[in-house]
Write a protein that holds these residues in place. Structure first.
Motif, PDB file in Angstrom:
ATOM      1  N   ARG A   1       0.991   2.344  26.295  1.00 64.48           N
ATOM      2  CA  ARG A   1       2.278   1.533  26.104  1.00 64.48           C
ATOM      3  C   ARG A   1       3.292   2.104  27.093  1.00 64.48           C
ATOM      4  O   ARG A   1       3.819   1.172  27.629  1.00 64.48           O
ATOM      5  CB  ARG A   1       2.346   1.639  24.814  1.00 64.48           C
ATOM      6  CG  ARG A   1       1.551   0.721  23.789  1.00 64.48           C
ATOM      7  CD  ARG A   1       1.979   0.374  22.497  1.00 64.48           C
ATOM      8  NE  ARG A   1       2.529   1.557  21.897  1.00 64.48           N
ATOM      9  CZ  ARG A   1       1.829   2.596  20.821  1.00 64.48           C
ATOM     10  NH1 ARG A   1       0.790   1.988  20.636  1.00 64.48           N
ATOM     11  NH2 ARG A   1       2.592   3.289  20.321  1.00 64.48           N
ATOM     12  N   CYS A   2       3.564   3.494  27.087  1.00 59.92           N
ATOM     13  CA  CYS A   2       4.415   3.927  28.081  1.00 59.92           C
ATOM     14  C   CYS A   2       4.275   3.685  29.335  1.00 59.92           C
ATOM     15  O   CYS A   2       5.143   3.321  29.991  1.00 59.92           O
ATOM     16  CB  CYS A   2       4.416   5.556  27.844  1.00 59.92           C
ATOM     17  SG  CYS A   2       5.125   6.409  26.111  1.00 59.92           S
TER      18      CYS A   2
ATOM     19  N   ALA B   1       6.548   3.946  21.295  1.00 62.52           N
ATOM     20  CA  ALA B   1       6.620   3.991  22.662  1.00 62.52           C
ATOM     21  C   ALA B   1       7.670   3.202  23.522  1.00 62.52           C
ATOM     22  O   ALA B   1       8.227   3.683  24.597  1.00 62.52           O
ATOM     23  CB  ALA B   1       5.376   3.786  23.374  1.00 62.52           C
ATOM     24  N   GLU B   2       7.773   2.031  23.205  1.00 62.15           N
ATOM     25  CA  GLU B   2       8.737   1.099  23.885  1.00 62.15           C
ATOM     26  C   GLU B   2      10.152   1.628  23.720  1.00 62.15           C
ATOM     27  O   GLU B   2      11.053   1.649  24.840  1.00 62.15           O
ATOM     28  CB  GLU B   2       8.601  -0.254  23.410  1.00 62.15           C
ATOM     29  CG  GLU B   2       7.349  -0.856  23.431  1.00 62.15           C
ATOM     30  CD  GLU B   2       6.126  -0.327  22.486  1.00 62.15           C
ATOM     31  OE1 GLU B   2       5.030  -0.723  22.690  1.00 62.15           O
ATOM     32  OE2 GLU B   2       6.565   0.195  21.491  1.00 62.15           O
ATOM     33  N   LYS B   3      10.639   2.160  22.641  1.00 61.96           N
ATOM     34  CA  LYS B   3      11.877   2.588  22.362  1.00 61.96           C
ATOM     35  C   LYS B   3      12.032   3.999  23.132  1.00 61.96           C
ATOM     36  O   LYS B   3      13.182   4.220  23.738  1.00 61.96           O
ATOM     37  CB  LYS B   3      12.219   2.459  20.864  1.00 61.96           C
ATOM     38  CG  LYS B   3      13.762   2.862  20.666  1.00 61.96           C
ATOM     39  CD  LYS B   3      14.003   3.277  19.100  1.00 61.96           C
ATOM     40  CE  LYS B   3      15.310   3.528  19.078  1.00 61.96           C
ATOM     41  NZ  LYS B   3      15.797   3.730  17.315  1.00 61.96           N
ATOM     42  N   SER B   4      11.213   4.725  22.986  1.00 56.15           N
ATOM     43  CA  SER B   4      11.098   6.198  23.853  1.00 56.15           C
ATOM     44  C   SER B   4      11.402   5.936  25.317  1.00 56.15           C
ATOM     45  O   SER B   4      12.258   6.417  25.811  1.00 56.15           O
ATOM     46  CB  SER B   4       9.994   6.748  23.442  1.00 56.15           C
ATOM     47  OG  SER B   4       9.860   7.322  22.187  1.00 56.15           O
ATOM     48  N   MET B   5      10.748   4.818  25.867  1.00 54.69           N
ATOM     49  CA  MET B   5      10.958   4.707  27.271  1.00 54.69           C
ATOM     50  C   MET B   5      12.217   4.167  27.726  1.00 54.69           C
ATOM     51  O   MET B   5      12.934   4.671  28.739  1.00 54.69           O
ATOM     52  CB  MET B   5       9.627   3.570  27.826  1.00 54.69           C
ATOM     53  CG  MET B   5       8.329   4.178  27.652  1.00 54.69           C
ATOM     54  SD  MET B   5       8.031   5.771  28.620  1.00 54.69           S
ATOM     55  CE  MET B   5       8.235   6.960  27.236  1.00 54.69           C
ATOM     56  N   ARG B   6      12.796   3.250  26.979  1.00 47.24           N
ATOM     57  CA  ARG B   6      14.137   2.883  27.028  1.00 47.24           C
ATOM     58  C   ARG B   6      15.337   3.817  26.992  1.00 47.24           C
ATOM     59  O   ARG B   6      16.096   3.853  27.680  1.00 47.24           O
ATOM     60  CB  ARG B   6      14.287   1.626  25.823  1.00 47.24           C
ATOM     61  CG  ARG B   6      15.806   0.990  26.385  1.00 47.24           C
ATOM     62  CD  ARG B   6      16.128  -0.295  25.288  1.00 47.24           C
ATOM     63  NE  ARG B   6      16.614   0.251  24.049  1.00 47.24           N
ATOM     64  CZ  ARG B   6      16.010   0.533  22.903  1.00 47.24           C
ATOM     65  NH1 ARG B   6      14.713   0.033  22.754  1.00 47.24           N
ATOM     66  NH2 ARG B   6      16.593   0.889  21.819  1.00 47.24           N
TER      67      ARG B   6
ATOM     68  N   THR C   1       4.005   9.727  20.528  1.00 44.55           N
ATOM     69  CA  THR C   1       4.618   8.573  20.288  1.00 44.55           C
ATOM     70  C   THR C   1       4.094   8.097  18.656  1.00 44.55           C
ATOM     71  O   THR C   1       2.989   8.239  18.332  1.00 44.55           O
ATOM     72  CB  THR C   1       3.769   7.467  21.252  1.00 44.55           C
ATOM     73  OG1 THR C   1       2.480   7.600  21.017  1.00 44.55           O
ATOM     74  CG2 THR C   1       3.971   7.458  22.692  1.00 44.55           C
TER      75      THR C   1
ATOM     76  N   GLU D   1       3.111   1.180  30.539  1.00 45.17           N
ATOM     77  CA  GLU D   1       3.653  -0.364  31.005  1.00 45.17           C
ATOM     78  C   GLU D   1       5.095  -0.164  31.480  1.00 45.17           C
ATOM     79  O   GLU D   1       5.336  -1.115  32.201  1.00 45.17           O
ATOM     80  CB  GLU D   1       3.452  -1.121  29.889  1.00 45.17           C
ATOM     81  CG  GLU D   1       1.986  -1.521  29.512  1.00 45.17           C
ATOM     82  CD  GLU D   1       2.030  -2.085  28.191  1.00 45.17           C
ATOM     83  OE1 GLU D   1       3.052  -2.685  27.765  1.00 45.17           O
ATOM     84  OE2 GLU D   1       0.820  -2.294  27.680  1.00 45.17           O
ATOM     85  N   PHE D   2       5.785   0.803  31.036  1.00 41.85           N
ATOM     86  CA  PHE D   2       7.152   1.088  31.542  1.00 41.85           C
ATOM     87  C   PHE D   2       7.418   1.839  32.831  1.00 41.85           C
ATOM     88  O   PHE D   2       8.607   2.039  33.163  1.00 41.85           O
ATOM     89  CB  PHE D   2       8.226   1.633  30.578  1.00 41.85           C
ATOM     90  CG  PHE D   2       8.091   0.747  29.231  1.00 41.85           C
ATOM     91  CD1 PHE D   2       9.218  -0.190  29.037  1.00 41.85           C
ATOM     92  CD2 PHE D   2       7.126   0.615  28.324  1.00 41.85           C
ATOM     93  CE1 PHE D   2       9.281  -1.091  28.093  1.00 41.85           C
ATOM     94  CE2 PHE D   2       7.168  -0.045  27.367  1.00 41.85           C
ATOM     95  CZ  PHE D   2       8.117  -1.186  27.051  1.00 41.85           C
TER      96      PHE D   2
END
Length: 160
Positions: free
Chosen positions: A63-64, A16-21, A5, A66-67
């Motif tokens: 952060r990850c 992280a947020e974009k990776s999860m998406r 991340t 959270e998804f």
């Protein structure tokens, strides 16, 4: 199985947020966040406590996490580099508690960490993105290690 991340691992460029998406859109059932535990990760934190370093290291994973959803799992791993080594080792099955308790893992060698990993139920895998790791760097691995035998066969087959 191997995700870094941005903001934690210096090689990562995707937050992280974009990776999860992206992983969810691609249909993955989960990821293992394996940010780096090495000198460059903590380069700006040389005098920080181990707890503070681990809080930094865990930021991407948290952060990850959270998804995480019913059909998408986020697990904690790491890519560990021991002091004085050029090799990276992937760790799977980590817990935050393990990381906080073991302040000297970067100062260990592969053989002693292998023993600790076995006791703690952690999968400890050499990460070899180079053509082959030099044989002399693997001599500290226990002789009965089945991964070592496979590694030697592969490297010897390559002529290294």
């Amino acid at each position: 199985m191997h995700l870094h991340t941005a903001g934690v691992s210096t090689c990562a460029h995707v937050p992280a947020e974009k990776s999860m998406r992206l992983y969810k859109q691609a249909g993955y059932a989960g990821v293992v966040v394996t940010d780096h535990i090495n000198s460059s990760t903590f380069a700006l934190m040389k005098h920080a406590s181990w707890k503070r370093k681990m809080n930094h290291f865990l930021k991407g994973y948290r952060r990850c996490k959270e998804f995480e959803e019913e059909h998408f799992t986020v697990l904690l791993g790491a890519e560990l580099r021991f002091h004085g080594s050029d090799n990276d080792y992937l760790l799977f099955g980590l817990t935050e508690d393990f990381l906080y308790r073991h302040r000297k893992i970067m100062e260990m060698d592969p053989a002693s960490f292998h023993e600790l990993a076995q006791k703690e139920g952690i999968l400890f895998v050499i990460w070899d993105d180079s053509p082959c790791i030099r044989l002399q760097e693997r001599r500290n691995v226990p002789h009965d290690d089945p991964c070592d035998a496979l590694w030697r066969k592969r490297c010897l087959h390559r002529g290294n």
